[in-house]
Scaffold this motif. Sequence first.
Motif, PDB file in Angstrom:
ATOM      1  N   LYS A  42       0.830  -1.209   0.000  1.00  0.00           N
ATOM      2  CA  LYS A  42       0.000   0.000   0.000  1.00  0.00           C
ATOM      3  C   LYS A  42       0.864   1.259   0.000  1.00  0.00           C
ATOM      4  O   LYS A  42       0.603   2.201  -0.743  1.00  0.00           O
ATOM      5  CB  LYS A  42      -0.941  -0.006   1.202  1.00  0.00           C
ATOM      6  CG  LYS A  42      -1.907   1.152   1.208  1.00  0.00           C
ATOM      7  CD  LYS A  42      -2.944   1.014   2.294  1.00  0.00           C
ATOM      8  CE  LYS A  42      -3.948   2.149   2.204  1.00  0.00           C
ATOM      9  NZ  LYS A  42      -5.132   1.905   3.006  1.00  0.00           N
ATOM     10  N   GLU A  43       1.903   1.274   0.823  1.00  0.00           N
ATOM     11  CA  GLU A  43       2.784   2.432   0.921  1.00  0.00           C
ATOM     12  C   GLU A  43       3.576   2.677  -0.361  1.00  0.00           C
ATOM     13  O   GLU A  43       3.792   3.820  -0.752  1.00  0.00           O
ATOM     14  CB  GLU A  43       3.774   2.250   2.076  1.00  0.00           C
ATOM     15  CG  GLU A  43       3.149   2.278   3.452  1.00  0.00           C
ATOM     16  CD  GLU A  43       2.627   3.639   3.843  1.00  0.00           C
ATOM     17  OE1 GLU A  43       3.311   4.640   3.563  1.00  0.00           O
ATOM     18  OE2 GLU A  43       1.521   3.695   4.413  1.00  0.00           O
ATOM     19  N   LEU A  44       4.027   1.602  -1.003  1.00  0.00           N
ATOM     20  CA  LEU A  44       4.881   1.728  -2.189  1.00  0.00           C
ATOM     21  C   LEU A  44       4.092   1.956  -3.476  1.00  0.00           C
ATOM     22  O   LEU A  44       4.678   2.260  -4.509  1.00  0.00           O
ATOM     23  CB  LEU A  44       5.746   0.465  -2.340  1.00  0.00           C
ATOM     24  CG  LEU A  44       6.763   0.222  -1.219  1.00  0.00           C
ATOM     25  CD1 LEU A  44       7.394  -1.165  -1.365  1.00  0.00           C
ATOM     26  CD2 LEU A  44       7.835   1.305  -1.207  1.00  0.00           C
ATOM     27  N   GLY A  45       2.786   1.778  -3.434  1.00  0.00           N
ATOM     28  CA  GLY A  45       1.977   1.952  -4.649  1.00  0.00           C
ATOM     29  C   GLY A  45       1.747   0.622  -5.323  1.00  0.00           C
ATOM     30  O   GLY A  45       0.996  -0.195  -4.820  1.00  0.00           O
ATOM     31  N   THR A  46       2.412   0.400  -6.434  1.00  0.00           N
ATOM     32  CA  THR A  46       2.332  -0.871  -7.157  1.00  0.00           C
ATOM     33  C   THR A  46       3.760  -1.389  -7.352  1.00  0.00           C
ATOM     34  O   THR A  46       4.313  -1.299  -8.442  1.00  0.00           O
ATOM     35  CB  THR A  46       1.622  -0.694  -8.521  1.00  0.00           C
ATOM     36  OG1 THR A  46       0.373  -0.043  -8.306  1.00  0.00           O
ATOM     37  CG2 THR A  46       1.366  -2.032  -9.193  1.00  0.00           C
ATOM     38  N   PRO A  47       4.333  -1.916  -6.270  1.00  0.00           N
ATOM     39  CA  PRO A  47       5.737  -2.333  -6.370  1.00  0.00           C
ATOM     40  C   PRO A  47       5.895  -3.665  -7.098  1.00  0.00           C
ATOM     41  O   PRO A  47       4.933  -4.420  -7.258  1.00  0.00           O
ATOM     42  CB  PRO A  47       6.144  -2.497  -4.902  1.00  0.00           C
ATOM     43  CG  PRO A  47       4.886  -2.939  -4.230  1.00  0.00           C
ATOM     44  CD  PRO A  47       3.793  -2.166  -4.946  1.00  0.00           C
ATOM     45  N   THR A  48       7.114  -3.938  -7.502  1.00  0.00           N
ATOM     46  CA  THR A  48       7.455  -5.265  -8.006  1.00  0.00           C
ATOM     47  C   THR A  48       7.758  -6.151  -6.804  1.00  0.00           C
ATOM     48  O   THR A  48       7.978  -5.660  -5.691  1.00  0.00           O
ATOM     49  CB  THR A  48       8.697  -5.218  -8.911  1.00  0.00           C
ATOM     50  OG1 THR A  48       9.806  -4.749  -8.119  1.00  0.00           O
ATOM     51  CG2 THR A  48       8.487  -4.317 -10.119  1.00  0.00           C
ATOM     52  N   GLN A  49       7.808  -7.451  -7.049  1.00  0.00           N
ATOM     53  CA  GLN A  49       8.188  -8.364  -5.974  1.00  0.00           C
ATOM     54  C   GLN A  49       9.604  -8.045  -5.494  1.00  0.00           C
ATOM     55  O   GLN A  49       9.879  -8.114  -4.299  1.00  0.00           O
ATOM     56  CB  GLN A  49       8.096  -9.821  -6.440  1.00  0.00           C
ATOM     57  CG  GLN A  49       6.677 -10.311  -6.531  1.00  0.00           C
ATOM     58  CD  GLN A  49       6.582 -11.771  -6.930  1.00  0.00           C
ATOM     59  OE1 GLN A  49       7.490 -12.347  -7.520  1.00  0.00           O
ATOM     60  NE2 GLN A  49       5.457 -12.375  -6.607  1.00  0.00           N
ATOM     61  N   ARG A  50      10.490  -7.671  -6.410  1.00  0.00           N
ATOM     62  CA  ARG A  50      11.869  -7.333  -6.032  1.00  0.00           C
ATOM     63  C   ARG A  50      11.884  -6.127  -5.101  1.00  0.00           C
ATOM     64  O   ARG A  50      12.592  -6.119  -4.095  1.00  0.00           O
ATOM     65  CB  ARG A  50      12.723  -7.032  -7.255  1.00  0.00           C
ATOM     66  CG  ARG A  50      14.140  -6.557  -6.879  1.00  0.00           C
ATOM     67  CD  ARG A  50      14.965  -6.216  -8.090  1.00  0.00           C
ATOM     68  NE  ARG A  50      15.295  -7.394  -8.847  1.00  0.00           N
ATOM     69  CZ  ARG A  50      16.439  -8.077  -8.727  1.00  0.00           C
ATOM     70  NH1 ARG A  50      17.337  -7.668  -7.871  1.00  0.00           N
ATOM     71  NH2 ARG A  50      16.658  -9.128  -9.457  1.00  0.00           N
ATOM     72  N   ALA A  51      11.110  -5.087  -5.434  1.00  0.00           N
ATOM     73  CA  ALA A  51      11.072  -3.894  -4.585  1.00  0.00           C
ATOM     74  C   ALA A  51      10.534  -4.228  -3.199  1.00  0.00           C
ATOM     75  O   ALA A  51      11.048  -3.738  -2.190  1.00  0.00           O
ATOM     76  CB  ALA A  51      10.229  -2.803  -5.236  1.00  0.00           C
ATOM     77  N   LEU A  52       9.521  -5.083  -3.139  1.00  0.00           N
ATOM     78  CA  LEU A  52       8.973  -5.485  -1.846  1.00  0.00           C
ATOM     79  C   LEU A  52      10.009  -6.288  -1.064  1.00  0.00           C
ATOM     80  O   LEU A  52      10.195  -6.072   0.137  1.00  0.00           O
ATOM     81  CB  LEU A  52       7.687  -6.289  -2.023  1.00  0.00           C
ATOM     82  CG  LEU A  52       7.000  -6.734  -0.732  1.00  0.00           C
ATOM     83  CD1 LEU A  52       6.643  -5.542   0.146  1.00  0.00           C
ATOM     84  CD2 LEU A  52       5.762  -7.559  -1.050  1.00  0.00           C
ATOM     85  N   ALA A  53      10.708  -7.197  -1.734  1.00  0.00           N
ATOM     86  CA  ALA A  53      11.753  -7.987  -1.070  1.00  0.00           C
ATOM     87  C   ALA A  53      12.836  -7.070  -0.507  1.00  0.00           C
ATOM     88  O   ALA A  53      13.275  -7.244   0.633  1.00  0.00           O
ATOM     89  CB  ALA A  53      12.353  -9.000  -2.037  1.00  0.00           C
TER      90      ALA A  53
END
Length: 146
Positions: A42-53
Motif C-alpha cells: 500500500k505504501e509503495l503503490g504498485t511495487p514489483t516483488q523485487r522492490a517489496l523484497a
Amino acid sequence: MRQNLSFTLHVLTARLDRAADRLLRAEHNVSYRRFLALTLVKELGTPTQRALADTLGVTEPSVSRMTAVLAEDGLLDVQPDPAGGRRKLLSLTEEGDRLVTSVQRDFEKRFAKLVAHSGVPYGEYAEQTERLLATLDHLWTEKGTR
C-alpha cells in the motif's frame, strides 16, 4: 533510566511485533510478517516483488511464496509487468486494502492507549520517534549504507 536504550528499544519492538502477530492471527488469520508486506504494498503503490523484497529485507523467492499465499487469500493481486520480463507487479485487492486500513487504525488506537498508560505524552513521543527515524534515514543515505 536504563543505560542501554538501544537494547531496550529492541526488546520493546520485539514485544510489540509478537503482540501484533498474536492479535492478527487470532482476529484476521494473517501473520504480522504478511500484514507488513500488505502495508508496504500500500505504501509503495504498485511495487514489483523485487522492490517489496528489498524493502522487507528478504529474498525474492521468500516474497514470491508470501505473495502467492496472500493472493490465494484474496488480499493481494499479482500481475505480470506490462513492460515484459519476469517481473510481477503487486497491488492490494479491495479486501486487502480494507484489512490494512482497519488494522492500522486498530493498532494506532491500541498503541495510543499503551503510550497514555505509560505517562508519556503521545505527541512528544511521536515527534521524537519521527526525529530519530529521519536522522537515521539521513545518515544512511549520506553514507550510502541503505
